[in-house]
Design a protein around this motif. Structure first.
Motif, PDB file in Angstrom:
ATOM      1  N   VAL A  71       0.844  -1.195   0.000  1.00 21.31           N
ATOM      2  CA  VAL A  71       0.000   0.000   0.000  1.00 21.31           C
ATOM      3  C   VAL A  71       0.878   1.243   0.000  1.00 21.31           C
ATOM      4  CG1 VAL A  71      -1.861  -1.173   1.221  1.00 21.31           C
ATOM      5  CG2 VAL A  71      -0.156   0.118   2.523  1.00 21.31           C
ATOM      6  N   SER A  72       0.274   2.349  -0.355  1.00 20.50           N
ATOM      7  CA  SER A  72       0.951   3.642  -0.297  1.00 20.50           C
ATOM      8  C   SER A  72       0.554   4.341   0.991  1.00 20.50           C
ATOM      9  CB  SER A  72       0.535   4.495  -1.503  1.00 20.50           C
ATOM     10  OG  SER A  72       0.797   5.865  -1.269  1.00 20.50           O
ATOM     11  N   ALA A  73       1.427   5.206   1.487  1.00 19.91           N
ATOM     12  CA  ALA A  73       1.110   5.958   2.703  1.00 19.91           C
ATOM     13  C   ALA A  73      -0.157   6.787   2.516  1.00 19.91           C
ATOM     14  CB  ALA A  73       2.287   6.857   3.076  1.00 19.91           C
ATOM     15  N   ARG A  74      -0.417   7.220   1.280  1.00 19.15           N
ATOM     16  CA  ARG A  74      -1.599   8.033   1.024  1.00 19.15           C
ATOM     17  C   ARG A  74      -2.889   7.220   1.032  1.00 19.15           C
ATOM     18  NH1 ARG A  74      -0.137  12.953   0.507  1.00 19.15           N
ATOM     19  NH2 ARG A  74       1.940  13.510  -0.244  1.00 19.15           N
ATOM     20  N   ASP A  75      -2.765   5.890   1.008  1.00 19.62           N
ATOM     21  CA  ASP A  75      -3.948   5.028   1.085  1.00 19.62           C
ATOM     22  C   ASP A  75      -4.478   4.908   2.513  1.00 19.62           C
ATOM     23  OD1 ASP A  75      -3.659   4.457  -1.636  1.00 19.62           O
ATOM     24  OD2 ASP A  75      -2.404   2.690  -1.244  1.00 19.62           O
ATOM     25  N   LEU A  76      -3.662   5.267   3.487  1.00 17.31           N
ATOM     26  CA  LEU A  76      -4.000   5.057   4.895  1.00 17.31           C
ATOM     27  C   LEU A  76      -5.215   5.867   5.328  1.00 17.31           C
ATOM     28  CD1 LEU A  76      -0.375   5.260   6.365  1.00 17.31           C
ATOM     29  CD2 LEU A  76      -1.721   3.170   6.013  1.00 17.31           C
ATOM     30  N   ASP A  77      -6.004   5.284   6.246  1.00  9.84           N
ATOM     31  CA  ASP A  77      -7.137   5.993   6.829  1.00  9.84           C
ATOM     32  C   ASP A  77      -6.783   6.613   8.178  1.00  9.84           C
ATOM     33  OD1 ASP A  77      -9.108   5.353   4.808  1.00  9.84           O
ATOM     34  OD2 ASP A  77      -8.963   3.290   5.545  1.00  9.84           O
ATOM     35  N   GLY A  78      -5.613   6.263   8.710  1.00  7.57           N
ATOM     36  CA  GLY A  78      -5.195   6.824   9.980  1.00  7.57           C
ATOM     37  C   GLY A  78      -3.830   6.313  10.386  1.00  7.57           C
ATOM     38  N   ILE A  79      -3.215   7.026  11.309  1.00  6.00           N
ATOM     39  CA  ILE A  79      -1.911   6.634  11.851  1.00  6.00           C
ATOM     40  C   ILE A  79      -2.037   6.564  13.366  1.00  6.00           C
ATOM     41  CG2 ILE A  79       0.493   7.331  12.179  1.00  6.00           C
ATOM     42  CD1 ILE A  79       0.354   8.568   9.368  1.00  6.00           C
ATOM     43  N   ALA A  80      -1.706   5.407  13.914  1.00  9.61           N
ATOM     44  CA  ALA A  80      -1.774   5.202  15.365  1.00  9.61           C
ATOM     45  C   ALA A  80      -0.366   5.079  15.917  1.00  9.61           C
ATOM     46  CB  ALA A  80      -2.584   3.944  15.696  1.00  9.61           C
ATOM     47  N   VAL A  81      -0.191   5.491  17.158  1.00  7.42           N
ATOM     48  CA  VAL A  81       1.133   5.435  17.773  1.00  7.42           C
ATOM     49  C   VAL A  81       0.984   5.209  19.272  1.00  7.42           C
ATOM     50  CG1 VAL A  81       1.224   7.955  18.100  1.00  7.42           C
ATOM     51  CG2 VAL A  81       3.356   6.623  18.048  1.00  7.42           C
ATOM     52  N   THR A  82       1.891   4.448  19.849  1.00  8.67           N
ATOM     53  CA  THR A  82       1.919   4.293  21.301  1.00  8.67           C
ATOM     54  C   THR A  82       2.352   5.615  21.920  1.00  8.67           C
ATOM     55  OG1 THR A  82       2.506   1.955  21.163  1.00  8.67           O
ATOM     56  CG2 THR A  82       2.965   3.070  23.233  1.00  8.67           C
ATOM     57  N   SER A  83       1.454   6.227  22.693  1.00 12.55           N
ATOM     58  CA  SER A  83       1.833   7.480  23.359  1.00 12.55           C
ATOM     59  C   SER A  83       2.203   7.238  24.815  1.00 12.55           C
ATOM     60  CB  SER A  83       0.707   8.505  23.253  1.00 12.55           C
ATOM     61  OG  SER A  83      -0.487   8.006  23.793  1.00 12.55           O
ATOM     62  N   GLY A  84       1.993   6.011  25.318  1.00 11.46           N
ATOM     63  CA  GLY A  84       2.395   5.644  26.663  1.00 11.46           C
ATOM     64  C   GLY A  84       1.692   4.367  27.067  1.00 11.46           C
ATOM     65  N   PRO A  85       2.065   3.773  28.189  1.00 13.11           N
ATOM     66  CA  PRO A  85       3.267   4.077  28.970  1.00 13.11           C
ATOM     67  C   PRO A  85       4.506   3.467  28.330  1.00 13.11           C
ATOM     68  CG  PRO A  85       2.082   2.254  29.954  1.00 13.11           C
ATOM     69  CD  PRO A  85       1.248   2.704  28.787  1.00 13.11           C
ATOM     70  N   GLY A  86       5.686   3.851  28.857  1.00 14.11           N
ATOM     71  CA  GLY A  86       6.944   3.344  28.332  1.00 14.11           C
ATOM     72  C   GLY A  86       8.082   4.272  28.691  1.00 14.11           C
ATOM     73  N   LEU A  87       9.222   4.080  28.039  1.00 16.26           N
ATOM     74  CA  LEU A  87      10.376   4.948  28.249  1.00 16.26           C
ATOM     75  C   LEU A  87      10.119   6.290  27.566  1.00 16.26           C
ATOM     76  CD1 LEU A  87      13.232   2.375  27.482  1.00 16.26           C
ATOM     77  CD2 LEU A  87      12.387   3.106  29.735  1.00 16.26           C
ATOM     78  N   GLY A 127      -3.269   8.586  19.274  1.00 11.77           N
ATOM     79  CA  GLY A 127      -2.324   8.199  20.316  1.00 11.77           C
ATOM     80  C   GLY A 127      -2.981   7.144  21.185  1.00 11.77           C
ATOM     81  N   VAL A 128      -2.410   5.938  21.235  1.00  9.58           N
ATOM     82  CA  VAL A 128      -3.065   4.837  21.934  1.00  9.58           C
ATOM     83  C   VAL A 128      -2.210   4.304  23.079  1.00  9.58           C
ATOM     84  CG1 VAL A 128      -4.347   4.183  19.861  1.00  9.58           C
ATOM     85  CG2 VAL A 128      -2.183   3.043  20.375  1.00  9.58           C
ATOM     86  N   ASN A 129      -2.857   3.531  23.929  1.00  4.81           N
ATOM     87  CA  ASN A 129      -2.222   2.991  25.122  1.00  4.81           C
ATOM     88  C   ASN A 129      -1.534   1.661  24.810  1.00  4.81           C
ATOM     89  OD1 ASN A 129      -2.093   1.430  27.758  1.00  4.81           O
ATOM     90  ND2 ASN A 129      -2.873   3.400  28.510  1.00  4.81           N
ATOM     91  N   HIS A 130      -0.299   1.538  25.250  1.00  3.78           N
ATOM     92  CA  HIS A 130       0.505   0.336  25.009  1.00  3.78           C
ATOM     93  C   HIS A 130      -0.178  -0.926  25.536  1.00  3.78           C
ATOM     94  CE1 HIS A 130       4.279  -1.944  24.546  1.00  3.78           C
ATOM     95  NE2 HIS A 130       4.039  -2.447  25.744  1.00  3.78           N
ATOM     96  N   LEU A 131      -0.749  -0.855  26.726  1.00  5.20           N
ATOM     97  CA  LEU A 131      -1.352  -2.033  27.349  1.00  5.20           C
ATOM     98  C   LEU A 131      -2.641  -2.439  26.642  1.00  5.20           C
ATOM     99  CD1 LEU A 131      -0.746  -1.221  31.123  1.00  5.20           C
ATOM    100  CD2 LEU A 131       0.713  -2.436  29.522  1.00  5.20           C
TER     101      LEU A 131
END
Length: 380
Positions: A72-88, A112-116
């Motif tokens: 897929v291309s990055a432009r095909d994406l409907d969203g970007i998720a990332v671990t915003s915590g907890p962690g280092l 921004g989503v939770n690691h657990l």
């Protein structure tokens, strides 16, 4: 897999794994991981600054590898998720900054989503939609928790957690005492298969009638094992490494599975999901299966590769956020090293966000955030 299901890229950098996953709905398309564990091994544990620098170097190549693998291309994406915590804190900051940059440049919603919570949601990629509520036992180097999740995107309730060392942390510390290197989990699991788990009676923490029924404690076990080994060495005797590994491991998984099955019975939940790096342990999986079958509880455990930290789990939770129309995060999203499990994701402030998803409340608690940045100064 339907073409109208959300296509989401997930970024995970909470510790020493740079993970990038791409999912469509509950179907895994790509799971690219770059690990710096070998670099940390010489120090006997994860060095935060080294982990952060490794994430910086690996981020763009790992994202490109995931996109290519998914076709897929990055432009095909409907969203970007990332671990915003907890962690280092520093490690999280690299992932959050990268996710914000991609979301801004591509004009895609950011989650921004939770690691657990991500460790729970990843099971959807293997066994289909999560039951509601889901009972989850999360066991890793930093966390040992029992969680009840009526809705993985908005309602996760802690029933119990470790009051000292997490299970994975205990594995690493005992491996160090036995001179087995880092990380300790895989090598102890391997050696334990050749040992006798009943040979040494190590203690089971917090299992008395007056103890908290769902909390865990592995510090006393760790100390007991270390002293047993020291006594053997002081007496000039050879330490039976395989028996120690097997007996220690049995003590850990006995407590984990006993409490998890009890929580299922007490809460009237007919299934148990186990996630986190320690869920790759073969004895934990076997004993959990045995006890769940006896209790009439259905066990869900992802394959080992999805138990350890990875981007697929973040993408899975992100896709669920999109599917349930949860409000995206702002570009002011912060890396939050102490993000509580009760917050599965960090929605943006309700001020007419451009993407207009959902009506959940903003980030209610007031942690010391690592990083604040606005859309206006992102590239200044």
């Amino acid at each position: 897999m339907a073409a109208d299901e959300p296509l989401v890229l997930g970024i995970e950098t909470s510790c020493d794994e740079t993970g990038v996953g791409i999912v469509r709905g509950t179907t895994l398309l790509a799971d690219a991981v770059a690990s710096s564990v070998d670099t940390h091994a010489r120090f006997g544990g994860v060095v935060p600054e080294i982990a952060s620098r490794a994430h910086l170097e690996a981020m763009v190549p790992t994202i490109e590898r995931a996109l290519k693998e998914a076709g897929v291309s990055a432009r095909d994406l409907d969203g970007i998720a990332v671990t915003s915590g907890p962690g280092l804190a520093g490690a999280l900051l690299v992932g959050v900054s990268a996710a914000k940059a991609y979301a801004y440049a591509l004009g895609k919603p950011l989650y921004g989503v939770n690691h657990l919570a991500s460790h729970i949601c990843v099971d959807q990629l293997e066994h289909g939609p999560l039951p509601e509520p889901t009972m989850a036992l999360l066991v890793s180097g930093g966390h040992s928790s029992l969680l009840l999740a009526p809705d993985i995107t908005s309602d996760v309730r802690p029933l119990g957690a470790t009051i000292d060392d997490a299970a994975g942390e205990a594995f690493d510390k005992i491996a160090r005492v036995l001179n087995l290197g880092f990380p300790g989990g895989p090598v102890i699991d391997r050696l334990a298969k050749e040992g006798d788990p009943a040979s040494i009676a190590f203690p089971r923490g917090l299992t008395g009638p007056r103890d908290a029924p769902y909390d865990f404690s592995f510090s006393g076990l760790k100390t007991s094992v270390a002293r047993w080994i020291e006594a053997k060495r002081a007496a000039g005797e050879e330490v039976p490494v395989r028996d120690v590994a097997a007996s220690f491991q049995e003590a850990v998984v006995d407590v984990l599975t006993r409490k998890a099955v009890r929580a299922c019975k007490d809460e009237g939940v007919d299934h148990l999901m186990i996630g986190g790096g320690v869920a790759a342990n073969s004895r934990l999986r076997a004993l959990a299966q045995e006890r769940c079958e006896r209790a009439g509880v259905r066990l869900r455990v992802p394959r080992p590769g999805l138990c350890t930290d990875n981007g697929a789990m973040v993408a899975a939770l992100g896709a669920e956020m999109v599917a349930r129309n949860r409000r995206p995060s702002d570009l002011e999203l912060s890396a939050d090293s102490s993000l509580p499990v009760t917050e599965p994701h960090v929605p943006g402030a309700d001020r007419g966000h451009a993407h207009g998803h959902g009506h959940s409340h903003g980030h209610a608690h007031d942690h010391d955030h690592v990083h604040e940045i606005s859309k206006d100064n992102l590239y200044s």
